[in-house]
Design an enzyme around this catalytic site. Sequence first.
Site, PDB file in Angstrom:
ATOM      1  N   CYS A 134      -8.741   4.771  -6.668  1.00  0.00           N
ATOM      2  CA  CYS A 134      -8.703   3.586  -8.043  1.00  0.00           C
ATOM      3  C   CYS A 134      -9.381   4.038  -9.191  1.00  0.00           C
ATOM      4  O   CYS A 134      -8.619   3.671 -10.845  1.00  0.00           O
ATOM      5  CB  CYS A 134      -9.217   1.984  -8.170  1.00  0.00           C
ATOM      6  SG  CYS A 134      -7.750   1.291  -6.102  1.00  0.00           S
ATOM      7  N   ASP A 135     -11.040   4.323  -9.270  1.00  0.00           N
ATOM      8  CA  ASP A 135     -11.317   4.217 -10.478  1.00  0.00           C
ATOM      9  C   ASP A 135     -11.614   5.842 -11.195  1.00  0.00           C
ATOM     10  O   ASP A 135     -12.004   5.903 -11.412  1.00  0.00           O
ATOM     11  CB  ASP A 135     -13.331   3.230  -9.805  1.00  0.00           C
ATOM     12  CG  ASP A 135     -12.383   2.048  -9.828  1.00  0.00           C
ATOM     13  OD1 ASP A 135     -11.328   1.586 -10.414  1.00  0.00           O
ATOM     14  OD2 ASP A 135     -13.101   0.985  -9.069  1.00  0.00           O
TER      15      ASP A 135
ATOM     16  N   CYS B  90     -13.845   2.837  -4.506  1.00  0.00           N
ATOM     17  CA  CYS B  90     -12.340   3.349  -4.746  1.00  0.00           C
ATOM     18  C   CYS B  90     -11.998   4.099  -5.328  1.00  0.00           C
ATOM     19  O   CYS B  90     -11.994   3.750  -6.478  1.00  0.00           O
ATOM     20  CB  CYS B  90     -11.227   1.796  -4.874  1.00  0.00           C
ATOM     21  SG  CYS B  90      -9.251   2.595  -4.500  1.00  0.00           S
TER      22      CYS B  90
END
Length: 300
Positions: A134-135, A131
């Site tokens: 997200c990261d 992701c």
Amino acid sequence: MHDVAIIGAGPGGVTAGIYAVRYGLKAIVLSKEPGGWMAKTPTIENWPGEIKPIEGFELASRFVEHMKAYGAEFAEEEVDNVERTDQGFRIHTTTDNVYHAKALIFATGSKKRMLNVPGEEPFSGKGVSYCVTCDGPLFRGRQVGVSGGGDSAAEAAIMLAEYAKEVKLFVRDNEMSAKHYLQEKLKSLPNVKLMTGAFVTRILGDQLMHSVELNDGSVHELQGLFVEIGLVPMTELAAQLGIELQNGLIQVGPDMASSVPGVFGAGDITTGSNELRQIVTAAGEGAIAANSAFKYLRAR
Ligand SMILES: Cc1cc2nc3c(=O)[nH]c(=O)nc-3n(C[C@H](O)[C@H](O)[C@H](O)COP(=O)(O)OP(=O)(O)OC[C@H]3O[C@@H](n4cnc5c(N)ncnc54)[C@H](O)[C@@H]3O)c2cc1C
């Protein structure tokens, strides 16, 4: 006892929730997290009414707000087992809660396909990520890699180029399958290095990953690897009920009914909408599934 339980709160499940309450059904939506892929996608395109790309998290929040405002119940729960009963269905969650419903709509979507190479599992969350939204920001100033050659891989590399010192894009084939404009954008980014005919065979590290080995035996120092090689439908729960699958997808008719009476499907996990996997098709299938659940319950 609910009239209908909907598993998954991506665009398919949320829209099913909205339509179910419009039909006067007592509906509950159970989902590991709200919003599905929308909530994890930086920008959403092709959603009618939004001419400019809209931020995924914002669109997801609006969907869920709409569903709750109309009166569908929502529980942030992971379902791990579903059984048939005389009354309908019993749904078990990982927190040991049990829900009962007369009809069921599966809208569990899909998950990222894994590379299945040594080191992937041990370094998942320790450098290996699925992701980028997200990261990605965690890799500011670092060396990262992206595996994949389609739109998602191109979008991931473009987003990572904003943070990372260098992004190596490992494309298994001799050319990318991503859309032309994405490939043009990639070419314009000086810190993106496109490597065709290249794929990761091993991920190496200690506490965290530190490098990857490629098919030609070369080793590349990387602090992060983003895997973007496609999606697999999440049909394990449907399989528990003995629902007929086709190529891993829930086989549905035009009414989104599965092979098991009272069970419907919506979104990326079905054979519907000519297998076009978009928010607009997932939402459309969710609306049809709720309508069919209503007709099924009325006939009972
Ligand atoms: C990177 C990316 C970018 C995209 N960009 C676009 C775009 O710009 N425009 C567009 O139209 N489409 C886009 N798509 C496609 C679109 O996001 C999907 O087609 C759509 O989200 C499918 O909706 P869905 O409801 O079927 O499932 P999902 O969105 O996958 O949602 C499924 C939900 O079910 C939950 N769930 C799964 N298993 C369980 C369980 N056992 N118990 C409880 N909950 C569970 C999940 O947590 C998730 O919340 C994109 C997809 C990706 C991956």
